[in-house]
Design a protein around this motif. Structure first.
Motif, PDB file in Angstrom:
ATOM      1  N   THR A   1     -10.497   1.260   1.963  1.00  0.00           N
ATOM      2  CA  THR A   1     -10.523   1.120   0.508  1.00  0.00           C
ATOM      3  C   THR A   1     -11.966   1.138   0.011  1.00  0.00           C
ATOM      4  O   THR A   1     -12.885   0.753   0.725  1.00  0.00           O
TER       5      THR A   1
ATOM      6  N   GLU B   1       1.209   8.774  -2.539  1.00  0.00           N
ATOM      7  CA  GLU B   1       0.584   9.625  -3.556  1.00  0.00           C
ATOM      8  C   GLU B   1      -0.691  10.272  -3.018  1.00  0.00           C
ATOM      9  O   GLU B   1      -0.941  11.458  -3.259  1.00  0.00           O
ATOM     10  N   MET B   2      -1.500   9.502  -2.291  1.00  0.00           N
ATOM     11  CA  MET B   2      -2.714  10.082  -1.716  1.00  0.00           C
ATOM     12  C   MET B   2      -2.362  11.163  -0.700  1.00  0.00           C
ATOM     13  O   MET B   2      -3.004  12.218  -0.657  1.00  0.00           O
TER      14      MET B   2
ATOM     15  N   LYS C   1      -9.674   0.871  -4.389  1.00  0.00           N
ATOM     16  CA  LYS C   1      -8.890   2.111  -4.398  1.00  0.00           C
ATOM     17  C   LYS C   1      -8.781   2.658  -2.979  1.00  0.00           C
ATOM     18  O   LYS C   1      -9.728   2.625  -2.209  1.00  0.00           O
ATOM     19  N   LEU C   2      -7.625   3.170  -2.655  1.00  0.00           N
ATOM     20  CA  LEU C   2      -7.381   3.728  -1.329  1.00  0.00           C
ATOM     21  C   LEU C   2      -8.236   4.975  -1.108  1.00  0.00           C
ATOM     22  O   LEU C   2      -8.209   5.907  -1.912  1.00  0.00           O
TER      23      LEU C   2
ATOM     24  N   ASP D   1       0.806  -1.224   0.000  1.00  0.00           N
ATOM     25  CA  ASP D   1       0.000   0.000   0.000  1.00  0.00           C
ATOM     26  C   ASP D   1       0.839   1.274   0.000  1.00  0.00           C
ATOM     27  O   ASP D   1       0.315   2.366  -0.245  1.00  0.00           O
TER      28      ASP D   1
ATOM     29  N   GLU E   1       0.744   3.914  -2.954  1.00  0.00           N
ATOM     30  CA  GLU E   1      -0.550   4.588  -3.060  1.00  0.00           C
ATOM     31  C   GLU E   1      -0.780   5.530  -1.876  1.00  0.00           C
ATOM     32  O   GLU E   1      -1.344   6.615  -2.032  1.00  0.00           O
TER      33      GLU E   1
ATOM     34  N   ASP F   1      -8.570  10.709   1.371  1.00  0.00           N
ATOM     35  CA  ASP F   1      -8.551  11.265   0.021  1.00  0.00           C
ATOM     36  C   ASP F   1      -9.628  12.334  -0.085  1.00  0.00           C
ATOM     37  O   ASP F   1     -10.735  12.165   0.427  1.00  0.00           O
TER      38      ASP F   1
END
Length: 171
Positions: free
Chosen positions: A68, A23-24, A73-74, A17, A20, A92
């Motif tokens: 998720t 990036e999040m 998707k996270l 993970d 991701e 997010d």
């Protein structure tokens, strides 16, 4: 621990993970309202995603969870230490106000209760402070913490935990 909802699922974070999560984290920090932090502060804060080994340490040494979506998707992630310090929580921007943050917070509070932890401390941004206050956390002090190069304002907050159901604590 798998708390299921219509839109997302909580599970233990894994090393897979990390990319991701980073990036999040970057995108979420860059999306914070300019009234709370200026562009330079947000850029410096987002650069924390590049700190060598930080994310791997979080996943390997803390109780780190991810939320998720049904598609995998996270939507968010959070981590707490065994001493009751909530290290971080990010949702997010597309999933803010959809209860992913609340579910992660409740999971971490349950984790702490199960280990006999009586209070949770955390350091939260100007932006996150209302969320934590809503969930019973009290700001102890305003402080400055270094991101990469700049010192940013945040708040040391605390919540005393009682046995039982989430959200019923009185501080």
């Amino acid at each position: 621990m798998a708390m299921q909802t219509k839109q997302w699922r909580l599970r233990q974070a894994t090393p897979a993970d990390v990319a991701e999560m980073k990036e999040m984290f970057r995108q979420t920090v860059k999306g914070i309202d300019d009234k709370d932090y200026c562009k330079e502060e947000k850029a410096d804060w987002a650069a924390c995603a590049d700190k060598q080994g930080l994310w791997e340490r979080l996943v390997e040494t803390l109780h780190a969870i991810v939320a998720t979506t049904e598609e995998g998707k996270l939507a968010g992630f959070a981590a707490i230490a065994d001493n009751g310090h909530l290290e971080l929580m990010y949702v997010d921007t597309a999933w803010q106000r959809h209860k992913a943050g609340t579910a992660m917070l409740y999971e971490l509070e349950d984790y702490a209760r199960a280990r006999g932890i009586k209070e949770i401390t955390t350091e939260v941004s100007i932006t996150a402070r209302p969320f934590f206050e809503y969930h019973g956390y009290i700001a102890i002090k305003k402080q400055k913490r270094k991101a990469v190069d700049l010192c940013l304002t945040n708040f040391l907050m605390i919540k005393r935990l009682l046995p039982g159901v989430h959200g019923q604590e009185k501080v």
